[in-house]
Motif scaffolding. Structure first.
Motif, PDB file in Angstrom:
ATOM      1  N   TYR A   3     -34.348  15.108  18.232  1.00 54.20           N
ATOM      2  CA  TYR A   3     -33.990  16.446  17.353  1.00 54.20           C
ATOM      3  C   TYR A   3     -34.450  16.320  16.252  1.00 54.20           C
ATOM      4  O   TYR A   3     -32.964  15.862  15.885  1.00 54.20           O
ATOM      5  CB  TYR A   3     -32.773  17.347  18.606  1.00 54.20           C
ATOM      6  CG  TYR A   3     -33.200  17.158  20.124  1.00 54.20           C
ATOM      7  CD1 TYR A   3     -34.040  18.134  20.765  1.00 54.20           C
ATOM      8  CD2 TYR A   3     -32.887  16.388  21.101  1.00 54.20           C
ATOM      9  CE1 TYR A   3     -34.067  18.555  22.277  1.00 54.20           C
ATOM     10  CE2 TYR A   3     -32.485  15.848  22.496  1.00 54.20           C
ATOM     11  CZ  TYR A   3     -33.621  17.159  23.329  1.00 54.20           C
ATOM     12  OH  TYR A   3     -33.410  17.235  24.628  1.00 54.20           O
ATOM     13  N   SER A  23     -33.406  18.953  12.867  1.00 49.95           N
ATOM     14  CA  SER A  23     -33.690  20.620  12.039  1.00 49.95           C
ATOM     15  C   SER A  23     -33.221  20.290  10.660  1.00 49.95           C
ATOM     16  O   SER A  23     -33.005  18.633  10.377  1.00 49.95           O
ATOM     17  CB  SER A  23     -32.245  20.757  12.934  1.00 49.95           C
ATOM     18  OG  SER A  23     -31.154  20.327  13.518  1.00 49.95           O
ATOM     19  N   ALA A  81     -31.758  25.398   7.449  1.00 47.46           N
ATOM     20  CA  ALA A  81     -32.590  25.998   8.454  1.00 47.46           C
ATOM     21  C   ALA A  81     -31.750  26.010  10.117  1.00 47.46           C
ATOM     22  O   ALA A  81     -33.012  25.336  10.781  1.00 47.46           O
ATOM     23  CB  ALA A  81     -33.683  25.796   8.425  1.00 47.46           C
ATOM     24  N   PRO A  82     -30.765  26.303  10.292  1.00 51.20           N
ATOM     25  CA  PRO A  82     -29.805  25.458  11.734  1.00 51.20           C
ATOM     26  C   PRO A  82     -30.623  25.682  12.619  1.00 51.20           C
ATOM     27  O   PRO A  82     -30.416  25.163  14.313  1.00 51.20           O
ATOM     28  CB  PRO A  82     -28.408  25.405  11.274  1.00 51.20           C
ATOM     29  CG  PRO A  82     -28.671  26.565  10.476  1.00 51.20           C
ATOM     30  CD  PRO A  82     -29.694  26.403   9.091  1.00 51.20           C
ATOM     31  N   ASP A  83     -31.578  26.905  12.731  1.00 51.98           N
ATOM     32  CA  ASP A  83     -32.019  27.611  13.996  1.00 51.98           C
ATOM     33  C   ASP A  83     -33.564  26.615  14.301  1.00 51.98           C
ATOM     34  O   ASP A  83     -33.672  27.008  15.301  1.00 51.98           O
ATOM     35  CB  ASP A  83     -32.018  29.030  13.367  1.00 51.98           C
ATOM     36  CG  ASP A  83     -30.851  29.956  13.840  1.00 51.98           C
ATOM     37  OD1 ASP A  83     -29.959  29.599  14.286  1.00 51.98           O
ATOM     38  OD2 ASP A  83     -31.480  31.096  13.239  1.00 51.98           O
ATOM     39  N   PHE A  84     -34.186  25.960  13.206  1.00 55.17           N
ATOM     40  CA  PHE A  84     -35.335  25.660  12.916  1.00 55.17           C
ATOM     41  C   PHE A  84     -35.003  24.514  14.034  1.00 55.17           C
ATOM     42  O   PHE A  84     -33.985  23.535  13.449  1.00 55.17           O
ATOM     43  CB  PHE A  84     -35.806  25.223  12.006  1.00 55.17           C
ATOM     44  CG  PHE A  84     -37.125  24.320  12.049  1.00 55.17           C
ATOM     45  CD1 PHE A  84     -38.692  24.945  11.972  1.00 55.17           C
ATOM     46  CD2 PHE A  84     -36.879  23.289  11.859  1.00 55.17           C
ATOM     47  CE1 PHE A  84     -38.937  23.256  12.176  1.00 55.17           C
ATOM     48  CE2 PHE A  84     -37.714  22.245  11.437  1.00 55.17           C
ATOM     49  CZ  PHE A  84     -39.231  22.478  11.757  1.00 55.17           C
ATOM     50  N   SER A  85     -35.805  23.967  14.947  1.00 53.91           N
ATOM     51  CA  SER A  85     -35.875  22.474  15.592  1.00 53.91           C
ATOM     52  C   SER A  85     -37.053  21.995  15.949  1.00 53.91           C
ATOM     53  O   SER A  85     -37.735  22.690  16.575  1.00 53.91           O
ATOM     54  CB  SER A  85     -34.384  22.891  17.096  1.00 53.91           C
ATOM     55  OG  SER A  85     -35.097  23.163  17.839  1.00 53.91           O
ATOM     56  N   PRO A  87     -42.144  28.893  12.014  1.00 55.05           N
ATOM     57  CA  PRO A  87     -40.280  29.979  12.666  1.00 55.05           C
ATOM     58  C   PRO A  87     -40.962  30.991  13.134  1.00 55.05           C
ATOM     59  O   PRO A  87     -42.238  31.748  12.971  1.00 55.05           O
ATOM     60  CB  PRO A  87     -39.990  30.063  10.901  1.00 55.05           C
ATOM     61  CG  PRO A  87     -41.132  30.041   9.955  1.00 55.05           C
ATOM     62  CD  PRO A  87     -41.938  29.252  10.883  1.00 55.05           C
ATOM     63  N   THR A  88     -40.774  31.033  14.043  1.00 51.57           N
ATOM     64  CA  THR A  88     -39.766  32.752  14.868  1.00 51.57           C
ATOM     65  C   THR A  88     -39.841  34.155  14.345  1.00 51.57           C
ATOM     66  O   THR A  88     -38.945  33.922  13.711  1.00 51.57           O
ATOM     67  CB  THR A  88     -39.182  32.790  16.786  1.00 51.57           C
ATOM     68  OG1 THR A  88     -39.126  31.003  16.955  1.00 51.57           O
ATOM     69  CG2 THR A  88     -39.511  33.616  17.084  1.00 51.57           C
ATOM     70  N   GLN A 115     -38.164  37.354  12.882  1.00 50.52           N
ATOM     71  CA  GLN A 115     -36.874  38.476  13.875  1.00 50.52           C
ATOM     72  C   GLN A 115     -37.293  39.558  13.400  1.00 50.52           C
ATOM     73  O   GLN A 115     -37.813  39.805  12.539  1.00 50.52           O
ATOM     74  CB  GLN A 115     -36.236  37.531  12.873  1.00 50.52           C
ATOM     75  CG  GLN A 115     -35.103  36.359  13.013  1.00 50.52           C
ATOM     76  CD  GLN A 115     -34.091  34.999  12.652  1.00 50.52           C
ATOM     77  OE1 GLN A 115     -33.263  36.559  11.554  1.00 50.52           O
ATOM     78  NE2 GLN A 115     -33.660  34.020  13.054  1.00 50.52           N
TER      79      GLN A 115
END
Length: 148
Positions: free
Chosen positions: A80, A82, A86-90, A144-145, A147
């Motif tokens: 995994y 990241s 950008a900790p939400d990015f994985s 990226p999703t 928001q």
């Protein structure tokens, strides 16, 4: 007859244990993850049997581990990834799959060791091809999703 069957079973068990322990199977596989993204990358790599934990790879640095593939030829490590900024990015990928990589990782002509090289770049992930001595693009970073 029971004695011979018992002896054969014990010898096969010993052979299997020696192979699994790496006594009869020489050489190790080394997986290298190099970061040139421009910022820290955090990786968490594991297999069915080994959890290598979290590791931060600074820009222009490398993280590496080694192992002996199992006798059943099913060794699989996945990671995994990241970005620290950008900790939400994985993102996850198979860093080593015996079936895919047993012939695609480098190994010197006089060496039983193999090296698999991965490169984290700004546009995505590359794998080193030892036959052509080039980096082959394997995976783009996910978009990226948005928001809402």
């Amino acid at each position: 007859m029971r004695g011979i069957n018992q002896l054969v079973l014990e010898l096969l068990t010993l052979l299997l244990l020696l192979c699994e322990a790496g006594v009869l199977v020489s050489g190790r596989t080394h997986v290298h993850l190099k970061n040139i993204v421009g910022s820290d990358v955090i990786v968490h790599c594991k297999s069915k049997n080994d959890d290598l934990g979290l590791h931060t790879i600074s820009n222009e640095q490398e993280y590496e581990w080694s192992f002996r593939p199992n006798v059943f030829q099913t060794t699989l490590f996945y990671c995994y990834v990241s970005w620290a900024r950008a900790p939400d990015f994985s993102f996850s990928f198979e860093a080593y799959d015996f079936v895919r990589d047993r012939y695609s990782c480098t190994g010197g002509s006089n060496s039983n060791n193999h090296d698999c090289y991965w490169l984290f770049a700004p546009e995505g992930v590359y794998f080193s091809d030892p036959k052509t001595n080039t980096w082959n693009f394997r995976y783009p970073w996910p978009k990226p999703t948005p928001q809402v």
